[in-house]
Design a protein around this motif. Structure first.
Motif, PDB file in Angstrom:
ATOM      1  N   GLU A  47     -39.972  45.669   8.737  1.00  0.00           N
ATOM      2  CA  GLU A  47     -40.269  44.412   8.054  1.00  0.00           C
ATOM      3  C   GLU A  47     -40.731  44.764   6.646  1.00  0.00           C
ATOM      4  OE1 GLU A  47     -43.569  42.322   9.734  1.00  0.00           O
ATOM      5  OE2 GLU A  47     -44.990  43.919   9.292  1.00  0.00           O
ATOM      6  N   VAL A  48     -40.749  43.775   5.777  1.00  0.00           N
ATOM      7  CA  VAL A  48     -41.284  44.013   4.431  1.00  0.00           C
ATOM      8  C   VAL A  48     -42.754  44.412   4.563  1.00  0.00           C
ATOM      9  CG1 VAL A  48     -41.853  42.960   2.223  1.00  0.00           C
ATOM     10  CG2 VAL A  48     -39.678  42.423   3.337  1.00  0.00           C
ATOM     11  N   GLY A  49     -43.129  45.494   3.895  1.00  0.00           N
ATOM     12  CA  GLY A  49     -44.498  45.983   3.946  1.00  0.00           C
ATOM     13  C   GLY A  49     -44.762  47.039   4.983  1.00  0.00           C
ATOM     14  N   ALA A  50     -43.823  47.246   5.901  1.00  0.00           N
ATOM     15  CA  ALA A  50     -44.056  48.203   6.993  1.00  0.00           C
ATOM     16  C   ALA A  50     -44.244  49.623   6.489  1.00  0.00           C
ATOM     17  CB  ALA A  50     -42.899  48.148   7.986  1.00  0.00           C
ATOM     18  N   HIS A  51     -43.570  49.975   5.385  1.00  0.00           N
ATOM     19  CA  HIS A  51     -43.654  51.329   4.849  1.00  0.00           C
ATOM     20  C   HIS A  51     -44.496  51.419   3.578  1.00  0.00           C
ATOM     21  CE1 HIS A  51     -39.681  52.733   6.976  1.00  0.00           C
ATOM     22  NE2 HIS A  51     -40.658  52.431   7.812  1.00  0.00           N
ATOM     23  N   ILE A  52     -45.205  50.347   3.253  1.00  0.00           N
ATOM     24  CA  ILE A  52     -45.985  50.326   2.012  1.00  0.00           C
ATOM     25  C   ILE A  52     -47.402  50.817   2.279  1.00  0.00           C
ATOM     26  CG2 ILE A  52     -46.939  48.860   0.194  1.00  0.00           C
ATOM     27  CD1 ILE A  52     -43.965  49.076  -0.059  1.00  0.00           C
ATOM     28  N   VAL A  53     -47.807  51.852   1.529  1.00  0.00           N
ATOM     29  CA  VAL A  53     -49.188  52.321   1.604  1.00  0.00           C
ATOM     30  C   VAL A  53     -49.646  52.667   0.188  1.00  0.00           C
ATOM     31  CG1 VAL A  53     -48.420  54.679   2.168  1.00  0.00           C
ATOM     32  CG2 VAL A  53     -50.768  54.001   2.647  1.00  0.00           C
ATOM     33  N   SER A  54     -50.807  52.139  -0.170  1.00  0.00           N
ATOM     34  CA  SER A  54     -51.370  52.415  -1.493  1.00  0.00           C
ATOM     35  C   SER A  54     -52.852  52.128  -1.426  1.00  0.00           C
ATOM     36  CB  SER A  54     -50.724  51.531  -2.554  1.00  0.00           C
ATOM     37  OG  SER A  54     -51.298  51.747  -3.825  1.00  0.00           O
ATOM     38  N   GLY A  55     -53.619  52.640  -2.364  1.00  0.00           N
ATOM     39  CA  GLY A  55     -55.071  52.522  -2.365  1.00  0.00           C
ATOM     40  C   GLY A  55     -55.660  51.198  -1.889  1.00  0.00           C
TER      41      GLY A  55
END
Length: 546
Positions: A47-55
């Motif tokens: 899904e959108v955001g599933a692979h997003i990681v940031s501070g």
């Protein structure tokens, strides 16, 4: 193989901040100009955001331009940054607090927001779909396809339903060809297609090599009594030692949670360094323990960061497409921020694409002028020396230089620093370096890799082709294991690479199902022998709130 073909005006690879901002801006401009434009976004995550990681501490500058009414639209930026603390950890128990006037002004966060970048991307996807953008999660772009004249035609999505030997299983679905007048590549740091495009079109000619770091992040539920919403803590020092540089962050966000983590520059030379274990050790320092003790770790993730900055920016346009966001390396390392810059790069790309379509051009040649006339160019230019100064002078003298340049010279010091040596070339022989024996995790503040991967919700179909390719299967046995004690088993934050001791010779085992898609192995392997490719669609981490 016969493949279905779908045609669009614009195809965007990657539903991150850059890609979704480009999609939204394209549709907004088309509405203003009363024209139709078809826009498709493909995303490899489930899904959108599933692979997003940031501070992440986010500057809303680009968001203010894209959606001036984002407050009314309930964008998930609800915790303003209210206090900055900048620390130097002297050792495992002591620290210095750096007065704000002694720190580069770029590290001040008044007006910014502590947020989940994954949730911001989910919100951007909703805005894009409301504007008429088509978004397809679970469809990784496998390769770029070209016209006969060498310009980009579009992308081929990955096949679904192949076994470990690349043989079709029942339910096999061939990938589709998505063709477009323009294709935007916004895969994030070290995108495999962006990497290929930079090489094909020599986009990095006469540029400094891109430099990288690995960022490791954890989300904790903490005692409400200890929670200070809006507190932003940055710092450096212990436990990093020698030429291993980097810094830490600790952000008090909403719902009695804190986001903490460690960023380790990938130009370190000691093959015994384990960024994951450095992060676990960091949490035992009183600066962190005072908040974490009695709390519960609820999420874990890791991602490579492109931090070469202005001096490493490739040419972003080529026939039929553009590189945007972290695929190009637009992060501003002096501010420890890349969301607003990625968004702005996507918005500028949208403007240049519409210019090119109106003028029937096959390359968005106006992008360069849009970029040079924007605040994005000015911001990146003013931070051009920040990373090279830290690499060449170390955290103390490099930090002093950066404070002088940013605070006195406004980022326009007449001397231009460079760092011409690629990160993967820095590694030394294991026998010539200090071996690091990391303490065992206590299960309260520090943990092992496998329990951490569990919290990332990472999943890959086991019977599928391995997405981590070795160009030379013998290279680990000739070089990495005997000379460097195979640093991949330490620089990978997920336990993907494991050396198994056997009677004949050590064996390198690749546990691809653990992969967090951080791309560190693709970057740091000294022989550039490891190539990361996208696994079957939907595979990888599923970050809920990172």
């Amino acid at each position: 193989m016969e493949r279905d073909v779908m045609s669009f005006d614009v195809v965007i690879v990657g539903a991150g901040a850059a890609g979704l901002s480009a999609a939204c801006r394209l549709k907004q401009l088309a509405q203003t100009q009363q024209t139709e434009i078809s826009v498709c976004v493909v995303e490899k995550g489930s899904e959108v955001g599933a692979h997003i990681v940031s501070g992440a501490v986010i500057d809303p500058k680009a968001l203010n331009e894209l959606f001036p009414d984002w407050h009314e639209r309930q964008a998930p930026l609800t915790v303003p940054a209210t206090e900055d603390q900048i620390l130097w950890l002297r050792n495992s128990t002591q620290h210095w607090t750096i007065p704000t006037w002694l720190a580069p002004k770029t590290m001040h966060n008044t007006g910014n927001y502590i947020a989940s970048l994954g949730n911001l991307c989910r919100w951007l996807a909703d805005q894009a779909e409301d504007l008429g953008v088509e978004i397809f999660p679970g469809f990784p772009a496998a390769e770029v396809i070209y016209h006969e004249n060498g310009s980009v035609r579009g992308i081929l999505t990955a096949d679904m339903g192949l076994d470990a030997q690349n043989t079709p299983k029942s339910g096999h679905m061939p990938g589709m060809i998505l063709e477009a007048k323009f294709t935007l590549f916004s895969e994030g740091c070290r995108g495999h297609l962006g990497k290929a495009l930079i090489e094909k079109y020599a986009l990095d000619q006469n540029k400094d090599p891109q430099h990288y770091a690995i960022g490791i992040k954890e989300l904790w539920d903490i005692d409400p009594v200890k929670h200070q919403p809006g507190l932003v803590i940055h710092g450096t020092g212990w436990p990093l030692q020698g030429d291993t540089n980097g810094g830490f962050f600790l952000y008090h966000t909403d719902n009695h949670q804190i986001a903490m983590g460690l960023i380790v520059d990938l130009n370190y030379s000691n093959p015994w360094v384990s960024p994951f274990d450095e992060c676990q050790q960091l949490k035992h320092h009183p600066v962190f323990a005072q908040y974490l003790e009695g709390g519960k770790r609820v999420s874990y993730g890791a991602r490579a960061i492109a931090k070469g900055g202005f001096n490493s920016l490739p040419k972003m346009t080529f026939p039929g497409g553009l590189l945007i966001g972290c695929d190009a390396g637009t992060l501003n390392v002096s501010r420890i921020k890349g969301t607003h810059t990625a968004m702005k790069s996507g918005m500028l790309a949208a403007e240049a694409i519409l210019d090119a379509m109106q003028n029937q051009q096959t390359e968005a040649i106006s992008f360069e002028s849009h970029f040079r006339n924007s605040w994005l160019y000015d911001e990146l230019f003013q931070s051009k020396n920040f990373g090279p100064a830290l690499h060449k002078l170390g955290p103390f003298w490099g930090g002093a230089f950066n404070t002088l340049e940013q605070n006195l010279f406004q980022g326009r010091f007449p001397l231009k620093l460079h760092d011409k040596k690629a990160d993967h070339l820095q590694i030394k022989l294991a026998a010539h370096c200090l071996k690091i024996n990391y303490p065992k995790p206590d299960g309260l503040l520090s943990f092992d890799k496998l329990s951490s991967v569990y919290l990332s919700n990472t999943n890959h179909e086991e019977d599928q082709p391995c997405h981590l390719h070795l160009h030379d299967n013998k290279q680990p046995y000739r070089v990495n294991i005997p000379l460097h004690n195979e640093p991949a088993q330490r620089f990978c934050p997920a336990g993907v690479y494991e050396v198994i001791e056997e009677s004949s010779q050590p064996r390198l085992q690749i546990n691809a199902q653990n992969c967090l898609h951080c791309k560190t192995c693709d970057i740091k392997d000294s022989g550039q022998n490891i190539q990361w490719l996208p696994p079957e669609g939907g595979g990888g981490p599923n970050y809920p709130n990172m």
